[in-house]
Design an enzyme around this catalytic site. Sequence first.
Site, short mmCIF file in Angstrom:
data_model
loop_
_atom_site.label_atom_id
_atom_site.label_comp_id
_atom_site.label_asym_id
_atom_site.label_seq_id
_atom_site.Cartn_x
_atom_site.Cartn_y
_atom_site.Cartn_z
N CYS A 2 -6.86 -1.81 2.78
CA CYS A 2 -7.62 -3.25 2.80
C CYS A 2 -8.59 -3.67 1.79
CB CYS A 2 -8.16 -3.03 4.24
SG CYS A 2 -7.66 -1.91 5.48
N ARG A 27 -3.95 -6.50 -0.84
CA ARG A 27 -4.15 -5.09 -0.37
C ARG A 27 -3.87 -5.15 1.14
NH1 ARG A 27 -6.86 -1.89 -4.71
NH2 ARG A 27 -6.89 -0.54 -2.93
N TRP A 79 -5.25 -4.17 6.66
CA TRP A 79 -3.82 -3.55 6.87
C TRP A 79 -3.89 -2.74 7.88
CZ3 TRP A 79 -1.21 0.98 6.50
CH2 TRP A 79 0.35 0.77 6.32
N ASN A 105 -12.56 0.55 4.73
CA ASN A 105 -11.21 1.27 4.14
C ASN A 105 -11.07 2.81 4.23
OD1 ASN A 105 -11.10 -1.52 3.28
ND2 ASN A 105 -10.95 -1.15 0.88
N GLY A 106 -9.76 3.15 4.70
CA GLY A 106 -9.76 4.53 4.63
C GLY A 106 -9.46 5.02 6.11
N GLU A 486 15.78 1.79 -8.17
CA GLU A 486 14.51 0.95 -7.99
C GLU A 486 14.85 -0.65 -7.69
OE1 GLU A 486 11.32 0.85 -8.17
OE2 GLU A 486 10.80 -1.00 -8.98
N LYS A 490 13.25 -2.60 -4.50
CA LYS A 490 12.73 -4.00 -4.89
C LYS A 490 13.41 -4.89 -3.85
CE LYS A 490 10.31 -3.55 -6.59
NZ LYS A 490 9.36 -2.67 -7.26
N GLU A 493 12.16 -4.31 -0.07
CA GLU A 493 10.86 -4.57 0.21
C GLU A 493 10.39 -5.86 0.12
OE1 GLU A 493 7.68 -3.06 -2.30
OE2 GLU A 493 9.12 -3.12 -3.86
N HIS A 509 30.67 10.44 -1.25
CA HIS A 509 30.30 11.44 -0.33
C HIS A 509 29.93 10.99 1.01
CE1 HIS A 509 31.44 14.25 -3.38
NE2 HIS A 509 30.89 13.55 -4.34
N LYS A 608 -0.47 -3.14 -1.23
CA LYS A 608 -0.22 -3.14 -2.71
C LYS A 608 -0.65 -1.42 -2.91
CE LYS A 608 0.44 -3.84 -6.79
NZ LYS A 608 1.86 -3.67 -7.22
C1 AGP Z 1 6.67 -0.91 -5.28
O1 AGP Z 1 7.27 -2.12 -5.26
C2 AGP Z 1 5.95 -0.61 -4.27
N1 AGP Z 1 5.30 -1.72 -3.58
C3 AGP Z 1 5.58 0.74 -3.85
O2 AGP Z 1 6.45 1.81 -3.97
C4 AGP Z 1 4.59 1.69 -5.03
O3 AGP Z 1 5.26 1.56 -6.16
C5 AGP Z 1 4.03 2.97 -4.50
O4 AGP Z 1 3.10 2.81 -3.15
C6 AGP Z 1 3.34 3.68 -5.35
O5 AGP Z 1 2.24 3.02 -5.73
P1 AGP Z 1 1.19 3.26 -6.97
O6 AGP Z 1 2.14 3.19 -8.32
O7 AGP Z 1 0.09 2.52 -6.93
O8 AGP Z 1 0.94 5.04 -6.83
#
Ligand code: AGP
Length: 613
Positions: A2, A27, A79, A105-106, A486, A490, A493, A509, A608
């Site tokens: 958050c 965030r 969040w 946060n946490g 990757e 992308k 998400e 497979h 994020k």
């Molecule tokens: C990537 O697009 C993501 N949103 C997510 O997978 C991210 O890379 C992951 O949470 C790791 O984050 P960091 O690199 O800040 O540790």
Amino acid sequence: MCGIVGYVGNRPATEILLTGIKRLEYRGYDSAGIAVVDGGGIHLLKDRGKVRDLVEKVGAEWPAELREEVRNGIAHTRWATHGPPNAVNAHPHTDQSGRLAMVHNGIIENYVDIKRQLSAKGHVFKSETDSEALIHLIGEYYQGDLLHAVCAALKRVEGTFGIAVMAADQPGTIIAARRGSPILIGVGDDETLVASDAAAIVSHTRQVIYLDDNDVAVVTADGLEICDIDTVPVSREIASLDWDTSAAEKGGFEHFMLKEIFEQPDALTNCIRGRLDTDLGTAILAGLALPPRELADIGRLIMVACGTSMNAGMVGEYYFEDLADLQADVEQAAEFRYRNPIVSPRDMVLAISQSGETADTLAAVREATERGALIAGLCNVVGSTIARETGRGIYLHAGPEIGVASTKAFTCQVAVLLMMALKIGRCRRLSRHRGRQICEDIMAIPDAVRNVLAANDRIAKVAQVCAKADNMFFIGRGYMYPVALEGALKLKEISYVHAEGYHAAELKHGPIALLQEDVPVVALALDLPGREKMLGNIQECRARKAPVIAVVTEDDQELSEHADQVIRIPRTCAMTAPIPAAVALQLLAYHTARIRGCEIDQPRNLAKSVTVE
Ligand code: AGP
């Protein structure tokens, strides 16, 4: 996950707080709230929804004096972890008396016990959150000394927190504290700000103090005093943020993600600048801070990371094996400490994290430290927890990444891993001649990326195919295998198209059973070793009527003829090819999401940085 902002000073707080959480919305963005404090007490407003909804609510419901005169307050964008996003679960939370307010946060892990004990004493909890237990506990200890009440409560808390607490009878003071969730204090002229992230305060001050775990700060307009949880004073250095304020703006782009995709030539230039010795054919990575003999002697490299950072680490595996003859493995950070990782003192554990705050990666760093490994970090956010705890490490210099979907951090992580492999390789068996060639290849990366960006319109057209799909596959071999993973990550998400990345050979497979005319396959079929086999895999897909989108080397006419759609990227060496290829897939995901009308910078359910396990 958050965002927290706090303000004490001589300017109206409401706008500063709302603008601050707006900048932190990446965030967390399912609910938001604000509390301002004046002689009349705590004035609280919170609700489900985005910060812009809160801004409207403040405009509609708060009288002018609360909007324009009160000079102290705290705010939060959430969040959800405990309890769904709604007005009651949104922060700030108040204590039993309603005289204290807190943003958190946490996760408070023992909140059920705390709630049970306090309920027995007559406390009534309104929300389903863990956070409310903490502010009630602080209230239980509060007898006019907020610092002591906060410290007393924190001693009973298990879990992680970054908090900012205010009391109605001390409007000019915020108590901020952290354990496992970042908090920094911005020191301005006659004003002091508290935030979970520099983005919230960089337009007000560049002088910041990062709290360490178990630090508690008494923050007033005149500055701050920091102590530990036993109220013993500690001193922390002031750091200077090297952020450009425009980094937190979209700069004419429709989304932060698109801006950050287009920033990549500059981000990569900054990442590479000053780090190549083209004469000696090696990389200069001061942050690694190990003598060549020790680098040569590393037994095994274990990279710990999550999500996109883990995919970058997988590209790195190939680099360390190919250039340095070094066994390199990527471990899912979330699993690392729950297994029995075999780590010897000669092994290096490299934490890869854009934010430097990812809870699982941080936990893996701590586990590896306890097991006596050499530790290093590869982070983007300067001063982040992982960067500080690893001590030895390399910054990406990619600039702030605001879009939830990581783009420029990925390509810079890959570039740094390549430079790191080059450096270690040169300490082992890699020749100076080969090292020089690799330096040249690395220096050509920004131009290759520019070239891909120039194909933006073409990629937007190809995205029409993806936008109609419900399911997709991304396949690749060798260096392109992690890029396929990757690309799929992308796409899913931000566009919510279900996508899976596979090694091209693995398709047979099992997953090939799912191929049919409405399941497009993105085949990373560059003119690299394995091209012929990729061609075979493409034929297998087309034989099942799956439309193929091939990412090919620009002059590979033959391969283009075997695909339904083609994305061309410039010819580069095999090692640098993952970077332009990844950029092409970032654009493909972006345009797919745009066509589907998705909220690109704030995809559903995501945040994020994932600061909870
Ligand atoms: C990537 O697009 C993501 N949103 C997510 O997978 C991210 O890379 C992951 O949470 C790791 O984050 P960091 O690199 O800040 O540790």
